[in-house]
Motif scaffolding. Structure first.
Motif, mmCIF file in Angstrom:
data_model
loop_
_atom_site.group_PDB
_atom_site.id
_atom_site.type_symbol
_atom_site.label_atom_id
_atom_site.label_comp_id
_atom_site.label_asym_id
_atom_site.label_seq_id
_atom_site.Cartn_x
_atom_site.Cartn_y
_atom_site.Cartn_z
ATOM 1 N N THR A 71 53.048 33.015 39.945
ATOM 2 C CA THR A 71 54.585 32.715 40.010
ATOM 3 C C THR A 71 54.836 31.444 40.595
ATOM 4 O O THR A 71 55.497 30.726 40.218
ATOM 5 C CB THR A 71 55.215 33.794 40.532
ATOM 6 N N LYS A 72 54.088 31.204 41.640
ATOM 7 C CA LYS A 72 54.422 30.055 42.507
ATOM 8 C C LYS A 72 53.890 28.937 41.691
ATOM 9 O O LYS A 72 54.412 27.760 41.572
ATOM 10 C CB LYS A 72 53.679 30.061 43.896
ATOM 11 N N GLY A 73 52.782 28.825 40.942
ATOM 12 C CA GLY A 73 52.180 27.787 40.280
ATOM 13 C C GLY A 73 53.289 27.452 39.250
ATOM 14 O O GLY A 73 53.190 26.430 38.721
ATOM 15 N N GLY A 74 53.686 28.497 38.466
ATOM 16 C CA GLY A 74 54.746 28.367 37.486
ATOM 17 C C GLY A 74 56.119 27.703 37.984
ATOM 18 O O GLY A 74 56.609 26.744 37.317
ATOM 19 N N ALA A 75 56.326 27.923 39.120
ATOM 20 C CA ALA A 75 57.593 27.317 39.632
ATOM 21 C C ALA A 75 57.513 26.287 39.733
ATOM 22 O O ALA A 75 58.376 25.084 39.586
ATOM 23 C CB ALA A 75 58.165 28.163 40.987
ATOM 24 N N ARG A 76 56.419 25.612 40.352
ATOM 25 C CA ARG A 76 56.059 24.223 40.813
ATOM 26 C C ARG A 76 55.915 23.411 39.501
ATOM 27 O O ARG A 76 56.277 22.456 39.444
ATOM 28 C CB ARG A 76 54.683 24.225 41.661
ATOM 29 N N GLY A 77 55.284 24.138 38.602
ATOM 30 C CA GLY A 77 55.405 23.651 36.993
ATOM 31 C C GLY A 77 56.858 23.145 36.560
ATOM 32 O O GLY A 77 56.817 22.130 35.858
ATOM 33 N N LEU A 78 57.697 23.902 36.634
ATOM 34 C CA LEU A 78 58.888 23.970 36.234
ATOM 35 C C LEU A 78 59.768 22.891 36.984
ATOM 36 O O LEU A 78 60.802 22.450 36.345
ATOM 37 C CB LEU A 78 59.531 25.256 36.103
ATOM 38 N N ALA A 79 59.587 22.736 38.325
ATOM 39 C CA ALA A 79 60.602 21.937 39.345
ATOM 40 C C ALA A 79 60.732 20.429 38.468
ATOM 41 O O ALA A 79 61.703 19.823 38.366
ATOM 42 C CB ALA A 79 60.062 21.925 40.402
ATOM 43 N N PRO A 80 59.501 19.902 38.331
ATOM 44 C CA PRO A 80 59.633 18.440 37.713
ATOM 45 C C PRO A 80 60.357 18.369 36.220
ATOM 46 O O PRO A 80 61.100 17.528 35.999
ATOM 47 C CB PRO A 80 58.101 18.000 37.382
ATOM 48 N N LEU A 81 60.099 19.491 35.488
ATOM 49 C CA LEU A 81 60.904 19.675 34.349
ATOM 50 C C LEU A 81 62.417 19.548 34.495
ATOM 51 O O LEU A 81 63.106 18.896 33.622
ATOM 52 C CB LEU A 81 60.396 20.785 33.579
ATOM 53 N N VAL A 82 62.712 20.478 35.247
ATOM 54 C CA VAL A 82 64.198 20.603 35.622
ATOM 55 C C VAL A 82 64.938 19.389 36.285
ATOM 56 O O VAL A 82 65.972 18.762 35.791
ATOM 57 C CB VAL A 82 64.351 21.859 36.978
ATOM 58 N N VAL A 83 64.172 18.601 37.242
ATOM 59 C CA VAL A 83 64.616 17.284 37.760
ATOM 60 C C VAL A 83 64.800 16.374 36.445
ATOM 61 O O VAL A 83 65.649 15.629 36.454
ATOM 62 C CB VAL A 83 63.573 16.889 38.813
ATOM 63 N N LEU A 84 63.703 16.397 35.503
ATOM 64 C CA LEU A 84 63.678 15.216 34.549
ATOM 65 C C LEU A 84 65.059 15.547 33.768
ATOM 66 O O LEU A 84 65.604 14.672 33.194
ATOM 67 C CB LEU A 84 62.577 15.404 33.844
ATOM 68 N N CYS A 85 65.224 16.739 33.553
ATOM 69 C CA CYS A 85 66.377 17.223 32.312
ATOM 70 C C CYS A 85 67.900 16.738 33.187
ATOM 71 O O CYS A 85 68.702 16.287 32.586
ATOM 72 C CB CYS A 85 66.416 18.781 32.273
ATOM 73 N N VAL A 86 67.981 17.144 34.356
ATOM 74 C CA VAL A 86 69.196 16.726 35.359
ATOM 75 C C VAL A 86 69.299 15.077 35.051
ATOM 76 O O VAL A 86 70.362 14.558 34.859
ATOM 77 C CB VAL A 86 69.029 17.221 36.827
ATOM 78 N N LEU A 87 68.287 14.407 35.528
ATOM 79 C CA LEU A 87 68.292 13.032 35.380
ATOM 80 C C LEU A 87 68.708 12.437 33.999
ATOM 81 O O LEU A 87 69.415 11.518 33.727
ATOM 82 C CB LEU A 87 67.001 12.271 35.913
ATOM 83 N N THR A 88 68.035 13.066 32.906
ATOM 84 C CA THR A 88 68.497 12.670 31.695
ATOM 85 C C THR A 88 69.951 13.101 31.209
ATOM 86 O O THR A 88 70.586 12.110 30.677
ATOM 87 C CB THR A 88 67.642 13.618 30.440
ATOM 88 N N LEU A 89 70.657 14.220 31.816
ATOM 89 C CA LEU A 89 71.870 14.494 31.639
ATOM 90 C C LEU A 89 72.770 13.388 32.174
ATOM 91 O O LEU A 89 73.793 12.773 31.848
ATOM 92 C CB LEU A 89 72.235 15.807 32.141
ATOM 93 N N LEU A 90 72.487 12.937 33.572
ATOM 94 C CA LEU A 90 73.303 12.220 34.422
ATOM 95 C C LEU A 90 73.171 10.704 33.670
ATOM 96 O O LEU A 90 74.285 9.936 33.667
ATOM 97 C CB LEU A 90 72.415 11.690 35.653
ATOM 98 N N LEU A 91 71.828 10.140 33.155
ATOM 99 C CA LEU A 91 71.927 8.748 32.723
ATOM 100 C C LEU A 91 72.572 9.115 31.392
ATOM 101 O O LEU A 91 73.252 7.794 31.056
ATOM 102 C CB LEU A 91 70.130 8.640 32.523
#
Length: 257
Positions: A71-91
């Motif tokens: 579970t922790k490994g999956g959360a760590r794998g999803l965190a960069p994807l979430v940040v990338l999505c947020v940056l894409t929306l902002l840009l």
């Protein structure tokens, strides 16, 4: 009668009988490790074996850390994807806003004004406008040529009639009073430049002196003692247009005066 040989065999049998219980106990110890009667000192060896074969409760205990790590490994794998999505929306939002703002600026008529960006043209307009004002609004009864030429070469459109109206009453008295009018631009500002058209705000000082004499001895005429001249400041705006390489006056705005 026993012989020494018989005696030796008897000793061997007794030794074998004495050693038999020890061997049996050793065999029992090795073969019955899982029996309840096993010695307490052997239990640690039994318990790891049971853990290996696995009871259901023990298996569940062993599985929890693995699930937690997954579970922790999956959360760590999803965190960069979430940040990338947020940056894409902002840009994407910023790009849309910037495009819209750029369109507004391009459509704004004021953005066509080059009065502040084209310094060379702005300086040219100010210089030629100051010279035009000095020629158009100065008058010498003794030499009317410059005034008349200025009216013919530096005016166009509505400015021709406007200039004539402004000087209509002055010229009627100028010949009789022998008036000299001098106009000097003290400051000016180019409000707008749009291609070959511009609007200039002008500040000027103007003096009017009558040189009509009262007569005198020897046929010489003397200026009137009471005529000290009239001095005044003026502010007006000129719309100028570029024709044949120079800026001429197209409209005179006296702000309702």
């Amino acid at each position: 009668m026993p012989t020494p040989r018989h005696h030796l065999n008897r000793q061997r049998r007794r030794q074998a009988l004495a050693d038999q219980p020890t061997a049996a106990r050793a065999h029992t110890t090795v073969g019955l490790l899982t029996e309840p009667g096993s010695r307490p000192g052997r239990r640690p060896a039994v318990e790891p074996a049971r853990e290996t074969t696995g009871a259901p409760a023990e298996e569940a205990t062993d599985d929890r850390p693995a699930a937690t790590r997954a579970t922790k490994g999956g959360a760590r794998g999803l965190a960069p994807l979430v940040v990338l999505c947020v940056l894409t929306l902002l840009l994407g939002g910023f790009a849309g806003w910037a495009h819209s703002r750029a369109g507004e600026l391009r459509d704004d008529p004021a953005r066509g004004n080059t009065a502040l960006t084209d310094l060379a043209r702005t300086s040219e307009i100010k210089g030629q406008t100051a010279a035009a004002v000095a020629a158009l609004f100065s008058y010498d009864h003794a030499d009317t040529g410059p005034f008349e030429r200025a009216g013919k070469t530096l005016l166009t459109g509505r400015a021709v009639d406007q200039h004539r109206t402004l000087f209509g009453g002055v010229l009627a008295q100028a010949a009789r009073q022998k008036t000299v009018i001098t106009t000097t631009v003290t400051d000016s500002a180019v409000e707008r430049v749009d291609g070959d058209r511009a609007r200039v705000l002008v500040y000027a000082d103007q003096s009017s002196v009558s040189t009509a004499g009262t007569g005198g001895t020897g046929g010489k005429r003397q200026p009137k003692a009471q005529d000290q001249g009239v001095y005044a400041g003026a502010m007006f705006a000129l719309d100028v247009v570029r024709r044949d390489g120079r800026w001429i006056v197209e409209n005179i705005d006296t702000f309702g005066r």
